[in-house]
Design an enzyme around this catalytic site. Structure first.
Site, PDB file in Angstrom:
ATOM      1  N   ALA A 219     -56.206   5.020  15.525  1.00  0.00           N
ATOM      2  CA  ALA A 219     -56.104   4.112  14.385  1.00  0.00           C
ATOM      3  C   ALA A 219     -55.377   4.856  13.274  1.00  0.00           C
ATOM      4  O   ALA A 219     -55.360   6.093  13.236  1.00  0.00           O
ATOM      5  CB  ALA A 219     -57.501   3.698  13.940  1.00  0.00           C
TER       6      ALA A 219
ATOM      7  N   GLY B 190     -58.479   5.573  18.675  1.00  0.00           N
ATOM      8  CA  GLY B 190     -58.208   4.188  19.055  1.00  0.00           C
ATOM      9  C   GLY B 190     -57.289   4.058  20.261  1.00  0.00           C
ATOM     10  O   GLY B 190     -57.304   3.035  20.948  1.00  0.00           O
TER      11      GLY B 190
ATOM     12  N   GLU C 247     -59.475   4.454  23.138  1.00  0.00           N
ATOM     13  CA  GLU C 247     -60.346   3.276  23.145  1.00  0.00           C
ATOM     14  C   GLU C 247     -59.636   2.040  23.697  1.00  0.00           C
ATOM     15  O   GLU C 247     -60.231   1.258  24.446  1.00  0.00           O
ATOM     16  CB  GLU C 247     -60.881   3.021  21.727  1.00  0.00           C
ATOM     17  CG  GLU C 247     -61.874   4.105  21.304  1.00  0.00           C
ATOM     18  CD  GLU C 247     -62.208   4.080  19.818  1.00  0.00           C
ATOM     19  OE1 GLU C 247     -61.286   3.964  18.989  1.00  0.00           O
ATOM     20  OE2 GLU C 247     -63.403   4.172  19.486  1.00  0.00           O
TER      21      GLU C 247
ATOM     22  N   GLU D 192     -62.658  11.684  16.189  1.00  0.00           N
ATOM     23  CA  GLU D 192     -63.128  11.078  14.932  1.00  0.00           C
ATOM     24  C   GLU D 192     -64.076  11.953  14.127  1.00  0.00           C
ATOM     25  O   GLU D 192     -64.003  11.988  12.899  1.00  0.00           O
ATOM     26  CB  GLU D 192     -63.796   9.726  15.215  1.00  0.00           C
ATOM     27  CG  GLU D 192     -62.819   8.615  15.564  1.00  0.00           C
ATOM     28  CD  GLU D 192     -62.490   8.539  17.046  1.00  0.00           C
ATOM     29  OE1 GLU D 192     -62.869   9.466  17.804  1.00  0.00           O
ATOM     30  OE2 GLU D 192     -61.866   7.554  17.460  1.00  0.00           O
TER      31      GLU D 192
HETATM   32  N1  CAA Z   1     -52.468   7.670  11.990  1.00  0.00           N
HETATM   33  C1  CAA Z   1     -51.404   7.642  11.185  1.00  0.00           C
HETATM   34  N2  CAA Z   1     -50.282   8.346  11.414  1.00  0.00           N
HETATM   35  C2  CAA Z   1     -50.252   9.109  12.534  1.00  0.00           C
HETATM   36  C3  CAA Z   1     -51.337   9.171  13.436  1.00  0.00           C
HETATM   37  C4  CAA Z   1     -52.482   8.398  13.127  1.00  0.00           C
HETATM   38  N3  CAA Z   1     -53.549   8.353  13.952  1.00  0.00           N
HETATM   39  N4  CAA Z   1     -51.019  10.020  14.432  1.00  0.00           N
HETATM   40  C5  CAA Z   1     -49.781  10.456  14.162  1.00  0.00           C
HETATM   41  N5  CAA Z   1     -49.312   9.923  13.029  1.00  0.00           N
HETATM   42  C6  CAA Z   1     -48.011  10.130  12.382  1.00  0.00           C
HETATM   43  C7  CAA Z   1     -47.982  11.449  11.628  1.00  0.00           C
HETATM   44  O1  CAA Z   1     -48.558  11.301  10.350  1.00  0.00           O
HETATM   45  C8  CAA Z   1     -46.496  11.713  11.562  1.00  0.00           C
HETATM   46  O2  CAA Z   1     -45.929  10.920  10.565  1.00  0.00           O
HETATM   47  P1  CAA Z   1     -44.794  11.527   9.559  1.00  0.00           P
HETATM   48  O3  CAA Z   1     -43.647  11.858  10.469  1.00  0.00           O
HETATM   49  O4  CAA Z   1     -44.534  10.417   8.621  1.00  0.00           O
HETATM   50  O5  CAA Z   1     -45.406  12.742   8.954  1.00  0.00           O
HETATM   51  C9  CAA Z   1     -45.991  11.174  12.899  1.00  0.00           C
HETATM   52  O6  CAA Z   1     -47.011  10.287  13.372  1.00  0.00           O
HETATM   53  C10 CAA Z   1     -45.818  12.264  13.937  1.00  0.00           C
HETATM   54  O7  CAA Z   1     -47.042  12.972  14.027  1.00  0.00           O
HETATM   55  P2  CAA Z   1     -47.142  14.577  13.937  1.00  0.00           P
HETATM   56  O8  CAA Z   1     -46.037  15.118  13.069  1.00  0.00           O
HETATM   57  O9  CAA Z   1     -48.535  14.919  13.533  1.00  0.00           O
HETATM   58  O10 CAA Z   1     -46.846  14.956  15.458  1.00  0.00           O
HETATM   59  P3  CAA Z   1     -47.386  16.240  16.240  1.00  0.00           P
HETATM   60  O11 CAA Z   1     -46.664  16.253  17.538  1.00  0.00           O
HETATM   61  O12 CAA Z   1     -47.323  17.461  15.389  1.00  0.00           O
HETATM   62  O13 CAA Z   1     -48.950  15.940  16.508  1.00  0.00           O
HETATM   63  C11 CAA Z   1     -50.818  14.579  17.171  1.00  0.00           C
HETATM   64  C12 CAA Z   1     -49.308  14.863  17.332  1.00  0.00           C
HETATM   65  C13 CAA Z   1     -51.620  15.769  17.743  1.00  0.00           C
HETATM   66  C14 CAA Z   1     -51.138  13.327  17.948  1.00  0.00           C
HETATM   67  C15 CAA Z   1     -51.149  14.427  15.670  1.00  0.00           C
HETATM   68  O14 CAA Z   1     -50.233  13.476  15.107  1.00  0.00           O
HETATM   69  C16 CAA Z   1     -52.529  13.926  15.427  1.00  0.00           C
HETATM   70  O15 CAA Z   1     -53.472  14.678  15.509  1.00  0.00           O
HETATM   71  N6  CAA Z   1     -52.667  12.632  15.091  1.00  0.00           N
HETATM   72  C17 CAA Z   1     -53.950  12.034  14.772  1.00  0.00           C
HETATM   73  C18 CAA Z   1     -54.768  11.790  16.031  1.00  0.00           C
HETATM   74  C19 CAA Z   1     -56.139  11.273  15.679  1.00  0.00           C
HETATM   75  O16 CAA Z   1     -56.928  11.936  15.017  1.00  0.00           O
HETATM   76  N7  CAA Z   1     -56.423  10.044  16.114  1.00  0.00           N
HETATM   77  C20 CAA Z   1     -57.692   9.395  15.864  1.00  0.00           C
HETATM   78  C21 CAA Z   1     -57.604   8.556  14.621  1.00  0.00           C
HETATM   79  S1  CAA Z   1     -59.186   7.958  14.133  1.00  0.00           S
HETATM   80  C22 CAA Z   1     -59.457   6.580  15.075  1.00  0.00           C
HETATM   81  O17 CAA Z   1     -58.713   6.239  15.961  1.00  0.00           O
HETATM   82  C23 CAA Z   1     -60.700   5.854  14.702  1.00  0.00           C
HETATM   83  C24 CAA Z   1     -61.114   4.804  15.657  1.00  0.00           C
HETATM   84  O18 CAA Z   1     -61.804   5.051  16.632  1.00  0.00           O
HETATM   85  C25 CAA Z   1     -60.807   3.404  15.396  1.00  0.00           C
END
Ligand code: CAA
Length: 264
Positions: free
Chosen positions: A63, A108, A111, A131
């Site tokens: 998400a 998500g 999920e 999360e």
């Molecule tokens: N939300 C918003 N933006 C996201 C995102 C997310 N979940 N995951 C990645 N992005 C965006 C980054 O912010 C980045 O944007 P910018 O270029 O504008 O900075 C772009 O995607 C590329 O991401 P990274 O530069 O971080 O890429 P990376 O290769 O270095 O890392 C990754 C990849 C390990 C997936 C890292 O992006 C990451 O950890 N993302 C978050 C993953 C996460 O925590 N997901 C769970 C969210 S909580 C949830 O889902 C709750 C639920 O159950 C409903």
């Protein structure tokens, strides 16, 4: 449309979550687009669906953290409900869904994959429920579906530690059914969709209902549900033709033919 592409390929379809610059993260707009695509599936023509993410790096990276970062308690609950309602629509859609997980399936993303009937992954796929590292619980069904899929002990370990796992470990714990080289994943998913779509749709849909709903019931009620669904297939044209085809084959192997099931 918008952030979600929908392509019908004969008797199956491919849905692609397409917000590649954010690794296909699910914000409200993506969720709403997905909801509309799900509503638009024509069950008379589409007999299986492949769900994947745009690009080579990510299926769905979760998400949208930016959108969630300022939510109040009430807004957080509403956002969880929004995702849950759509994932539940997907899960209870009569048509089988195959998740082709082509990279990150985090939060998500994991999920939505778990809401599908079948999960296959590329070798570069990565799974996790990160999360608690963000100060929240999984919110789109992760605590429930992960525990049901891999058992409560393994689900608790993954969720409490927020540890990501690679495709080989996901395969070992039963989170995915198979792992393929990245360049073969979509073709393998479409092959599976084609195999499912070639079988009698009324029967396939009854199987989905029997398995999904039966798993929530005590065994006596579950087998009674199966009996009802088994019975519901009889007198259909596809049942008559499927069985007649088998009997003709027995009679004379030269009469073997592929049954073109009519969904009737
Ligand atoms: N939300 C918003 N933006 C996201 C995102 C997310 N979940 N995951 C990645 N992005 C965006 C980054 O912010 C980045 O944007 P910018 O270029 O504008 O900075 C772009 O995607 C590329 O991401 P990274 O530069 O971080 O890429 P990376 O290769 O270095 O890392 C990754 C990849 C390990 C997936 C890292 O992006 C990451 O950890 N993302 C978050 C993953 C996460 O925590 N997901 C769970 C969210 S909580 C949830 O889902 C709750 C639920 O159950 C409903």
């Amino acid at each position: 449309m918008g952030f979600v592409d929908y392509e019908v390929k004969g008797n199956y379809a491919v849905i692609t979550i397409n917000r590649e610059k954010a690794l296909n993260a699910l914000n409200s707009e993506v969720l709403e687009d997905l909801d509309k695509v799900l509503d638009g599936i024509d069950p008379d023509t589409v007999r299986a669906v492949v769900l994947t993410g745009a690009g080579e790096k990510s299926f769905v990276a979760g998400a949208d953290i930016g959108e969630m970062s300022t939510l109040t308690k009430a807004e957080g609950e509403a956002f969880g409900k929004k995702g849950n309602d759509i994932f539940r629509k997907l899960e209870t859609c009569p048509i089988p869904f195959i998740a082709a997980i082509n990279g990150f399936a985090l939060g998500g993303g994991c999920e939505i994959a778990m809401s599908c009937d079948i999960r296959i992954a590329s070798e570069n796929a990565m799974f996790g429920q990160p999360e608690v590292g963000l100060g929240i619980t999984p919110g789109f069904g992760g605590t429930q579906r992960l525990a049901r899929l891999v058992g409560p002990g393994m689900a608790k370990q993954l969720i409490y530690t927020a540890r990501n796992i690679k495709a080989d470990e996901a395969l070992r714990i039963g989170l995915v059914n198979a792992v393929y080289p990245a360049e073969e994943l979509l073709a393998e998913a479409e092959k599976l969709a084609g195999m499912i779509a070639g079988n009698a749709p009324i029967a396939v849909r009854a199987c989905k209902k029997a398995i999904n709903e039966g798993l929530e019931l005590p065994m006596d009620e579950a087998i009674a549900l199966e009996e009802k669904l088994f019975g519901s297939c009889f007198e259909s044209e596809d049942q008559k033709e499927g069985m007649a085809n088998f009997l003709r084959k027995k009679d004379d192997p030269a009469k073997v033919k592929h049954v073109a099931f009519q969904n009737k």
